[in-house]
Write a protein that holds these residues in place. Structure first.
Motif, short mmCIF file in Angstrom:
data_model
loop_
_atom_site.label_atom_id
_atom_site.label_comp_id
_atom_site.label_asym_id
_atom_site.label_seq_id
_atom_site.Cartn_x
_atom_site.Cartn_y
_atom_site.Cartn_z
N PHE A 196 0.77 -1.28 -0.01
CA PHE A 196 -0.10 -0.01 -0.14
C PHE A 196 0.97 1.28 0.14
O PHE A 196 1.66 1.39 0.82
CB PHE A 196 -0.98 -0.01 1.11
N ALA A 197 0.74 1.88 -0.96
CA ALA A 197 1.54 3.28 -1.39
C ALA A 197 1.16 4.41 -0.16
O ALA A 197 -0.06 4.72 0.29
CB ALA A 197 1.40 3.81 -2.55
N GLY B 275 -8.69 -6.60 8.11
CA GLY B 275 -9.58 -7.17 7.68
C GLY B 275 -9.78 -7.33 6.09
O GLY B 275 -10.19 -8.41 5.43
N ALA B 276 -9.29 -6.20 5.56
CA ALA B 276 -9.24 -6.19 3.78
C ALA B 276 -8.27 -7.33 3.24
O ALA B 276 -8.67 -8.01 2.46
CB ALA B 276 -8.63 -4.98 3.54
N ILE B 277 -6.91 -7.28 4.07
CA ILE B 277 -5.89 -8.42 3.55
C ILE B 277 -6.67 -9.75 4.05
O ILE B 277 -6.57 -10.78 3.13
CB ILE B 277 -4.75 -8.14 4.52
N ARG B 278 -7.34 -9.96 5.09
CA ARG B 278 -7.78 -11.26 5.51
C ARG B 278 -8.96 -11.79 4.59
O ARG B 278 -9.04 -12.74 4.23
CB ARG B 278 -8.39 -11.45 6.93
N SER B 279 -9.80 -10.68 4.14
CA SER B 279 -10.85 -11.08 3.03
C SER B 279 -10.47 -11.66 2.10
O SER B 279 -11.25 -12.29 1.21
CB SER B 279 -11.75 -9.85 2.88
N GLU B 280 -9.12 -11.42 1.48
CA GLU B 280 -8.40 -11.80 0.17
C GLU B 280 -7.91 -13.20 0.38
O GLU B 280 -7.33 -13.70 -0.55
CB GLU B 280 -7.70 -10.87 -0.41
N SER B 281 -7.79 -13.50 1.71
CA SER B 281 -6.81 -14.84 1.92
C SER B 281 -7.47 -16.01 2.12
O SER B 281 -8.84 -15.97 2.25
CB SER B 281 -6.00 -14.59 3.19
N GLU C 63 -5.82 -8.08 -10.69
CA GLU C 63 -6.48 -6.67 -11.01
C GLU C 63 -7.70 -6.25 -9.91
O GLU C 63 -7.64 -5.23 -9.34
CB GLU C 63 -6.65 -6.40 -12.18
N LYS C 64 -8.57 -7.35 -10.08
CA LYS C 64 -9.76 -7.14 -9.26
C LYS C 64 -9.44 -7.02 -7.64
O LYS C 64 -10.06 -6.17 -7.04
CB LYS C 64 -10.84 -8.36 -9.63
N ARG D 25 -10.30 -3.92 -5.30
CA ARG D 25 -10.99 -4.25 -4.02
C ARG D 25 -10.29 -3.58 -2.57
O ARG D 25 -10.55 -3.09 -1.80
CB ARG D 25 -11.17 -5.63 -3.61
N LEU D 26 -8.79 -4.07 -2.57
CA LEU D 26 -7.97 -3.66 -1.81
C LEU D 26 -7.77 -2.06 -1.41
O LEU D 26 -7.87 -1.49 -0.50
CB LEU D 26 -6.68 -4.13 -1.48
N THR D 27 -7.70 -1.42 -2.53
CA THR D 27 -7.59 0.16 -2.66
C THR D 27 -8.92 0.58 -2.36
O THR D 27 -8.78 1.54 -1.38
CB THR D 27 -7.23 0.38 -4.01
N ARG D 28 -10.01 0.05 -2.46
CA ARG D 28 -11.20 0.91 -2.11
C ARG D 28 -11.33 0.50 -0.68
O ARG D 28 -12.11 1.40 0.08
CB ARG D 28 -12.21 -0.11 -2.99
#
Length: 535
Positions: free
Chosen positions: A154-155, A178-184, A209-210, A214-217
């Motif tokens: 994350f920049a 939470g965001a990182i866990r949701s993708e794992s 890309e998707k 999602r993570l940026t959002r």
């Protein structure tokens, strides 16, 4: 109430014990075994806020899943803890089906807790991530599960955190976790590597890309990611080693230049760089381009130094611990151990008073070597003045893979007049097996447990029981990281024989008498789990 066919489609999608349908973030429908799965009736769930049904530690993960449900991608399965007094967990799969008026279908089944340790609202530490990865790699081998490693950056996240209050920073960290866990995979196969770099293992589904969008959002910080597929047929041990190399590189270099396309490529790149360092280390060892430092180990009965531990220092100022691990990885450790023993024996031989005792570290790999004892025997025959004053500390930085041979070598060292100590007892998973199968003179208790003595917690109780066990076995004990007079008194009362730490003196370039400072020395901050036996 009539049930829309779309809702029945959601139930079919669920293939679960319970279907929960959400509108926004509230429960609008519950069908199935709600009492069995959630501990509440279907009617009691109606109208409830979805996140409130789960433990506070998992609510950021629930929020992250809901935040991106509108893209139509299946989310999960993840294991979540319910907001109940007794620990209870469920497995949740979530999806917003097309043409379903924005409603979100959640498939819920009862589940066992994940074994990963997580701080509240946080992520599993790197050590737990290794264990998770190992289990997933084995599952992939058996079941054909297709996995990939995602390295996420994350920049400006670190700078963003610095401008926040502690409460705001904690909320941001929870949202990021939470965001990182949701993708794992399973909601637990993820870890934080630095303030803005993360790693997670995920099933191969939609493109990276998707995931980045999602993570940026979810985090409100620009995310970038590189995804590396897990190669099939490589074996879990090799895959885990490749994963470690990839994460080490990512932690050091980020996503600049050209990230690797496979874990094997990541490992090969890192090995090449490490080999260059290993070559330099090999030269340093062969040319004896290192120095020794000495730290007193005090007999608690007298307050005087019983002996000094020998610590190695390299010319480049690099971490001795990291270089020792690298020496073990590339089979340089025995040569390094030989070199350190040589310098230690010479130091003893040059001691005019013949009172100095020195303890040199020996790797778990070296202690099983057929040539090590012969090397020590020749040294002591040449420098007879050192006999009876040389102590060996067997370290656990590398596991001892042949305990009978190790014990035979230890007894041979004892027959040469040397004491043998097991270093950092409790730091490794095999400590009690070592104590059971190795005949030793001294056990050094890992400093993490010693620090807990002052709190009289579980670790303190373990130390007291260990001291009793060692006393029954006629083994003396050393407490390391003794840095205050309070801890000194506690270890003395626990029956510990020797103590080592900054209370008695830091490592110095020559053996010094033990200090007795007027005020306790402030403890230095250390990375949890790090061994500093080598310096």
């Amino acid at each position: 109430m009539p049930i829309d066919p779309r809702r029945l489609l959601g139930l079919a999608f669920a293939s679960a014990d319970l279907l929960v349908e959400l509108h926004g973030d509230h429960v609008r429908l519950a069908l199935g075994a709600a009492q069995k799965v959630m501990g509440e009736s279907e009617m009691s769930l109606m109208g409830r806020r979805w996140r409130d049904l789960f433990h506070a530690d998992d609510q950021p993960l629930v929020d992250a899943m809901l935040a991106c449900a509108d893209d139509g991608v299946r989310r999960g399965p993840v294991v979540l803890r319910l907001a109940r007094a007794e620990p209870s967990h469920v497995r949740v799969i979530l999806r917003a089906l097309p043409d379903n008026a924005g409603r979100i279908s959640c498939a819920v089944t009862a589940a066992q807790a994940t074994s990963a340790h997580m701080e509240p609202g946080g992520l599993p530490p790197r050590e737990s991530f290794d264990d998770i990865a190992k289990g997933l790699f084995e599952a992939a081998r058996v079941t054909g599960l297709e996995l990939e490693l995602a390295m996420v950056e994350f920049a400006g996240l670190g700078a963003m955190r610095e401008g926040l209050t502690p409460e705001e920073a904690a909320a941001l960290d929870a949202r990021v976790a939470g965001a990182i866990r949701s993708e794992s995979h399973g909601g637990a196969a993820a870890t934080r590597l630095s303030s803005d770099r993360f790693a997670l293992l995920r099933s191969r589904d939609d493109g990276s890309e998707k995931m980045v969008k999602r993570l940026t959002r979810m985090v409100s910080a620009e995310a970038s990611a590189h995804v590396v597929p897990l190669e099939a047929g490589g074996g879990s041990a090799r895959a885990l080693r490749a994963l470690r190399y990839a994460l080490d590189d990512f932690l050091r270099e980020g996503l600049k230049d050209m990230p690797p396309m496979t874990l094997s490529e990541a490992m090969n790149r890192s090995v090449k760089r490490t080999l260059a360092r290993a070559g330099a280390l090999g030269v340093a060892v062969s040319q004896r381009r290192f120095s020794l430092a000495f730290q007193p180990v005090v007999a608690l009965a007298t307050g005087l130094a019983h002996h000094h531990e020998v610590l190695v220092r390299f010319e480049d100022g690099g971490s001795p611990f990291a270089l020792i691990r690298m020496a073990e990885e590339f089979d340089l450790i025995e040569e390094l151990d030989h070199a350190i023993i040589e310098q230690t024996v010479k130091k003893l031989a040059n001691d005019q008073d013949r009172k100095l005792r020195l303890a040199a570290n020996v790797s778990g790999r070296t202690i099983v070597s057929e040539t090590f004892v012969d090397h020590v025997d020749r040294l002591l025959s040449k420098y007879d003045e050192a006999k009876g004053r040389l102590i060996f500390e067997v370290t656990e930085t590398a596991a001892i893979d042949d305990l009978p041979r190790a014990n035979q070598n230890i007894q041979n060292l004892r027959s040469l007049g040397s004491l043998v100590c097991l270093d950092d007892f409790g730091a490794g998973s095999s400590s009690f097996a070592y104590l059971q199968q190795l005949r030793l003179d001294i056990v050094k208790i890992d400093g993490r447990y010693v620090r807990e003595l002052a709190d009289n917690g579980r670790d303190g109780a373990m130390v007291r029981r260990l001291v009793e066990l060692c006393r029954d076995l006629k083994i003396r004990t050393v407490a390391e990281m003794v840095e205050t007079t309070e801890v000194e008194e506690i270890v003395r009362m626990a029956g510990v024989d020797f103590a080592q730490g900054w209370l008695y003196g830091k490592p110095s370039d020559k053996p010094m008498p033990a200090l007795r400072p007027a005020a306790p020395v402030k403890a230095a901050a250390r990375r949890a789990g790090a061994s500093e036996s080598w310096g």
